[in-house]
Scaffold this active site. Structure first.
Site, PDB file in Angstrom:
ATOM      1  CG  ASP A   1      -1.891  -1.055   1.197  1.00 26.83           C
ATOM      2  OD1 ASP A   1      -2.556  -1.311  -0.122  1.00 26.83           O
ATOM      3  OD2 ASP A   1      -2.098  -1.770   2.224  1.00 26.83           O
TER       4      ASP A   1
ATOM      5  CG  ASP B   1     -12.205  -2.672  -0.630  1.00 25.65           C
ATOM      6  OD1 ASP B   1     -11.317  -3.574  -0.840  1.00 25.65           O
ATOM      7  OD2 ASP B   1     -11.858  -1.417  -0.982  1.00 25.65           O
TER       8      ASP B   1
END
Lengths: 207, 251
Positions: B11, B130
């Site tokens: 990330d 998600d």
């Protein structure tokens, strides 16, 4: 022979950055080309392939590259086809049923059986015809939905299995055609690229 | 037999690798180039690089990061986070991404998936999802790093995405992400049974056992960040564990 220049055919939609970086790691200077003369004259040529069979053939045809490419491979001049770039060497593909390939050999690409995950995205083992010189046993990274299930006559083959046996790679003299991506297949893939880059001249003499 | 993949996730915020819990409380982990190289050396099968920058300025690092990582990385690179348009995707692919993951922008305009797959091929097009659990046991899609809960059913959305041309699903459990309590195995089973493309499990892993469970539940690949960033386990440790338990891996 490290430091040789390898021409990579710009196909518009392929991940050429990975191919160029992979060739550099294999010791070659790589440059992008997109004209018939380069296809005819390059000492070594890479035909990368990402996207649909029809889009790729349409683009090759519009730039007058179909004949030079087919002639180059038929004349056993050092060429590397990657993924779709391998399938284009055949007569056609189930992906685009009405579009002819380069026709270097008569085999036709078909879609993987629906019993397995398609596209095939990931690493797969290779088993190798004993006569292979460039391709060695190992594990390669694939990203494809179509494949050849038979090897053309006169070519040495490597095989993998995804819902049945399929052609992972073909070699004939200094022509190497990979269904997998050698540029994404780790150290094993770099070593294969290096063998293709360096072995080609000796192989050409043999052919 | 296709081999199951182990995928470290980087990330990135403003060009640095960060780690957070439930998409917040970020802390610095290191340089993406060094992290990617270290994980490849440990045996990673692929690297996923997700941009979590909060600002457009931060995102400008992304293309440079991809270009630099590509130069040294000889395994596949999937890039996502903030991909809003065909132009974004093209820029990332030209810089050296092998696959592009779309998330919020595809929920806003699903035709982006059709366009990406049509132009670059389904093997380039990853749908990042998600999913958060609803009270009735189903899952809904959350977007904007979890800030917005949509009414979209996660399994239906994955199926829709695949029909539009997505070649892979990167399935993150929002409830489990960063919690170290293991992947949401029920979510994984629900999605893998309903789509024909590979599914990457994400969110919640803190041990090789968690990864084994996810692969047994049907995942084609397992993605994790913190477990590797903290050097609690290397990729090689995970693969040794998986191999000892009968799962074929690349070693």
């Amino acid at each position: 022979m490290a430091g040789k220049t390898v021409a990579v055919l710009r196909t518009g939609v392929a991940n050429v950055a990975s191919v160029l970086a992979g060739l550099r790691r294999a010791g070659a200077d790589a440059c992008l080309v997109d004209d018939a003369r380069s296809v005819e004259e390059a000492d070594q040529l890479v035909l990368p392939g990402v996207g649909s069979f029809e889009a790729a053939m349409t683009q090759l045809r519009s730039r007058g590259l179909v004949e030079p490419l087919a002639q180059r491979v038929c004349a056993d001049r050092s060429t590397l086809g990657i993924c779709l770039g391998m399938q284009l060497l055949g007569s056609g593909s189930e992906e685009s049923p009405n579009v002819a390939g380069l026709g270097v050999f008569p085999e036709r690409a078909t879609r993987f059986d629906s019993c397995v995950r398609v596209p095939q995205l990931g690493w797969n083992f290779l088993s190798i015809d004993s006569a292979c010189r460039l391709i060695q046993p190992g594990c390669a990274y694939f990203a494809n939905s179509y494949r050849f299930t038979e090897a053309p006559v006169g070519w040495r083959a490597a095989w993998s299995d995804h819902g049945g046996r399929f052609v992972a790679a073909l070699e004939r003299g200094s022509i190497l055609a990979c269904q997998f991506h050698p540029e994404l297949s780790g150290a094993w893939g770099v070593a294969l690229l290096r063998r293709w880059v360096t072995a080609s001249e000796a192989e050409v003499v043999e052919c | 037999m296709l081999i199951r993949r182990v995928i470290p996730c980087l990330d990135c915020r403003d060009g640095r690798v960060v780690k957070g819990v439930r998409f917040s409380n970020l802390r610095d982990v290191g340089s993406p180039i060094e992290c990617a190289g270290a994980y490849e050396a440990q045996g990673a099968d692929e690297i996923v690089l997700l941009d979590v920058s909060a600002t457009p300025e931060g995102r400008e690092h992304q293309v440079q990061t991809v270009r630099a990582v590509r130069e040294t990385l000889s395994i596949p690179l999937t890039v996502g986070g903030g991909v809003r348009s065909m132009e974004n995707a093209r820029g990332l692919l030209e810089a050296g991404a092998d696959k592009v993951a779309v998330n919020t922008a595809a929920v806003d305009d699903p035709s982006l998936i059709d366009e990406l797959a049509g132009r670059f091929g389904c093997q380039c097009t990853v749908l990042a999802v998600d999913a958060a659990r609803n009270q009735d046991g189903s899952w809904c899609i959350v977007v904007q790093s979890g800030r917005t809960r949509t009414g979209l059913d996660a399994v239906d959305w994955c199926r829709d995405g695949v029909q539009r041309g997505a070649g892979e699903i990167l399935l993150t459990s929002f409830d489990r992400d960063g919690t170290r309590s293991g992947y949401d195995l029920e979510l994984l089973a629900a999605v893998t049974h309903r789509v024909s493309v590979p599914v990457i499990a994400s969110g919640g892993a803190s041990s090789p056992e968690h990864m084994f469970e996810a692969l047994r539940a049907g995942a084609d690949a397992v993605l994790a960040a913190g477990i590797f960033h903290d050097a609690k386990f290397t990729v090689a440790d995970v693969k040794n564990f998986l191999a000892r338990n009968g799962i074929e891996v690349r070693q």
